[in-house]
Design an enzyme around this catalytic site. Structure first.
Site, short mmCIF file in Angstrom:
data_model
loop_
_atom_site.label_atom_id
_atom_site.label_comp_id
_atom_site.label_asym_id
_atom_site.label_seq_id
_atom_site.Cartn_x
_atom_site.Cartn_y
_atom_site.Cartn_z
N TYR A 142 44.99 -3.82 78.06
CA TYR A 142 45.87 -3.84 79.24
C TYR A 142 47.13 -3.01 78.99
O TYR A 142 47.71 -2.48 79.93
CB TYR A 142 46.30 -5.28 79.56
CG TYR A 142 45.38 -6.04 80.48
CD1 TYR A 142 44.03 -6.20 80.17
CD2 TYR A 142 45.85 -6.62 81.65
CE1 TYR A 142 43.19 -6.93 81.01
CE2 TYR A 142 45.02 -7.35 82.48
CZ TYR A 142 43.70 -7.49 82.16
OH TYR A 142 42.88 -8.20 82.99
N LYS A 189 34.28 -9.26 69.80
CA LYS A 189 33.13 -8.35 69.75
C LYS A 189 33.21 -7.64 68.40
O LYS A 189 33.31 -6.41 68.30
CB LYS A 189 33.21 -7.36 70.95
CG LYS A 189 32.00 -6.49 71.14
CD LYS A 189 30.78 -7.20 71.69
CE LYS A 189 29.59 -6.26 71.69
NZ LYS A 189 28.32 -6.94 72.06
N ASP A 221 29.61 -11.39 74.50
CA ASP A 221 28.43 -11.38 75.38
C ASP A 221 27.70 -12.71 75.29
O ASP A 221 27.29 -13.31 76.29
CB ASP A 221 27.51 -10.18 75.08
CG ASP A 221 27.27 -9.94 73.60
OD1 ASP A 221 27.87 -10.64 72.76
OD2 ASP A 221 26.46 -9.05 73.27
N ASP A 245 40.43 -12.64 80.44
CA ASP A 245 40.50 -12.45 81.89
C ASP A 245 39.12 -12.68 82.50
O ASP A 245 38.95 -13.45 83.46
CB ASP A 245 41.00 -11.03 82.19
CG ASP A 245 41.04 -10.75 83.68
OD1 ASP A 245 41.56 -11.60 84.41
OD2 ASP A 245 40.53 -9.69 84.11
N ASP A 249 37.55 -16.27 84.72
CA ASP A 249 36.99 -16.26 86.08
C ASP A 249 35.57 -16.84 86.06
O ASP A 249 35.19 -17.61 86.93
CB ASP A 249 36.93 -14.84 86.65
CG ASP A 249 38.16 -14.48 87.47
OD1 ASP A 249 39.25 -14.97 87.12
OD2 ASP A 249 38.03 -13.72 88.44
C1 IPM Z 1 44.82 -12.61 86.16
C2 IPM Z 1 44.69 -11.43 87.09
C3 IPM Z 1 45.54 -10.30 86.52
C4 IPM Z 1 44.99 -9.93 85.16
C5 IPM Z 1 45.62 -9.04 87.43
C6 IPM Z 1 46.08 -9.38 88.82
C7 IPM Z 1 46.48 -7.98 86.82
O1 IPM Z 1 43.36 -11.06 87.24
O2 IPM Z 1 45.94 -13.12 86.01
O3 IPM Z 1 43.81 -13.03 85.60
O4 IPM Z 1 44.02 -9.17 85.05
O5 IPM Z 1 45.56 -10.41 84.17
MN MN Z 2 41.94 -12.36 86.25
#
Ligand code: IPM
Ligand code: MN
Length: 371
Positions: A142, A189, A221, A245, A249
């Site tokens: 990032y 990884k 993975d 990240d 999700d």
């Molecule tokens: C999160 C979001 C952020 C990230 C984005 C909006 C930059 O997806 O907080 O998980 O990737 O960290």
């Molecule tokens: Mn995110």
């Protein structure tokens, strides 16, 4: 206690979900004799529209001088669909994380049995799911050097980590593991990436200081698969920025909706609390977004303030709504309540007005009839 809270509504559904948290926090302040002072500041697409800058200096200053930050969401489709845009809302959030050195992003994953049917997984796989992802937040791909050639035919993002960046989050994660089921899984990884091999080496060294914690190592993975196959095996997952990240999700769907999960970002300066969902622009302003991720982020903030009884009460209130069918559209598209109603119900519960004083018929009136 008196606390100064910087509030950043941000974009999309950010304002409406964060407002519910503020209602709940005000009820907590009233019930427990606290004082919460809010200072509102700008970030993201909203800040670009109003000031040209996704993170105005004033926002950084207010955040630095607050006890905590409550943040909504960031992002707008007009930027997502324009890969060449020079100024982007997300730059604001990344810069704030970096400026405050919020190196540890903590994302708890658990489920409500009443919502198990919403999860894509069979409910027997959801028994005992209770883990926390510790995502490194201020390093890695990032923040490494980004390059694109003149004719936009080649681009690169550098992934860099140094030992101390890994050490500081590893210590926080190990200490939390000690308070829980004493298991830590490093996700990396290391069969391919040099940065991952550094993570393994550093974590192996640190593990010696925590002999009561069981450590295992998993390639990312495989981890993506294990979160679906056997999520109950995890206690603490420690991982780098981008893997964290993506996996968080993925893990959020176990609970039934991305809208339910909170997060805390802690580090050197003021801690920040935000739901893990995005700005969900399609729902903005419609009063249909799920405020629970934000309200549970406010719970994490209360815990951070060491207001444990207060935090417990809000958690109980949230669980009460979710297990009694008081849910938003993402949870039940046929029979749902509005964002504001869920916020009100949780506030009512905190104000000790449940279940005796509230007439279910009045709640029924606040229910959507849109199918
Ligand atoms: C999160 C979001 C952020 C990230 C984005 C909006 C930059 O997806 O907080 O998980 O990737 O960290
Ligand atoms: Mn995110």
């Amino acid at each position: 206690m008196e606390k100064n809270i910087a509030v950043i509504f941000g974009d999309g559904i950010g304002p409406e979900v964060t407002r519910q948290s503020i209602k709940v926090l005000n009820a907590i302040a009233q019930q427990f004799n606290h004082r919460f002072n809010y200072k509102y500041c700008l970030m993201g697409a909203d800040a670009i529209d109003k000031t040209g800058n996704p993170l105005p200096d004033q926002t950084i200053n207010v955040c630095l001088n607050s006890d905590a930050i409550l943040f909504g969401a960031i992002g707008h489709p007009k930027y997502d669909n324009d890969p060449t845009a020079k100024v982007r809302p997300e730059q604001g959030l990344l810069k704030l994380r970096k400026s405050l050195q919020l190196f540890a992003n903590i994302r708890p994953v658990n489920t409500y049995p009443a919502l198990h049917h919403l999860s894509p997984l069979k409910s027997e796989k959801l028994q005992n799911v209770d883990f926390i992802i510790y995502r490194e937040l201020t390093g890695g791909i990032y923040f490494g050097k980004k390059e694109v050639n003149k004719d936009y035919t080649e681009a690169s993002d550098l992934c860099v980590y140094n030992k101390s960046e890994i050490e500081r989050i590893a210590h926080v994660a190990f200490q939390d593991a000690q308070k829980r089921r004493k298991k830590l899984t490093l996700v990396d990884k290391a069969n391919v990436l040099e940065t991952s091999r550094l993570w393994r080496k550093v974590v192996q060294e640190i593990a010696r200081a925590y002999p009561d914690v069981n450590v295992d190592y998993m390639f990312v993975d495989n981890a993506a698969m294990q979160i679906i196959l056997n999520p109950a095996q995890f206690d603490i997952i420690l991982t780098e920025n981008m893997f964290g990240d993506i996996l968080s999700d993925e893990a959020s769907v176990l609970s039934g909706s991305l809208g339910l999960l909170p997060s805390a970002s802690v580090g050197v300066s003021t801690a920040m609390f935000e739901p893990i969902h995005g700005s969900y622009p399609q729902a903005a302003g419609k009063d249909i977004a799920n405020p629970v991720g934000s309200i549970l982020s406010a719970v994490m903030m209360l815990e951070y303030f060491e207001m444990y009884e207060e935090a417990k009460l809000v958690k109980e209130a949230v669980a009460w709504t979710q297990t009694n069918g008081f849910v938003t559209k993402d949870i039940n598209a046929e029979s749902f309540y509005f964002t504001n109603t869920i916020g009100d119900l949780i506030t009512d519960y905190v104000n000790n007005r449940f279940p005796a004083e509230i007439n279910p018929a009045n709640i029924e009136l606040r229910k959507s009839t849109i199918i």
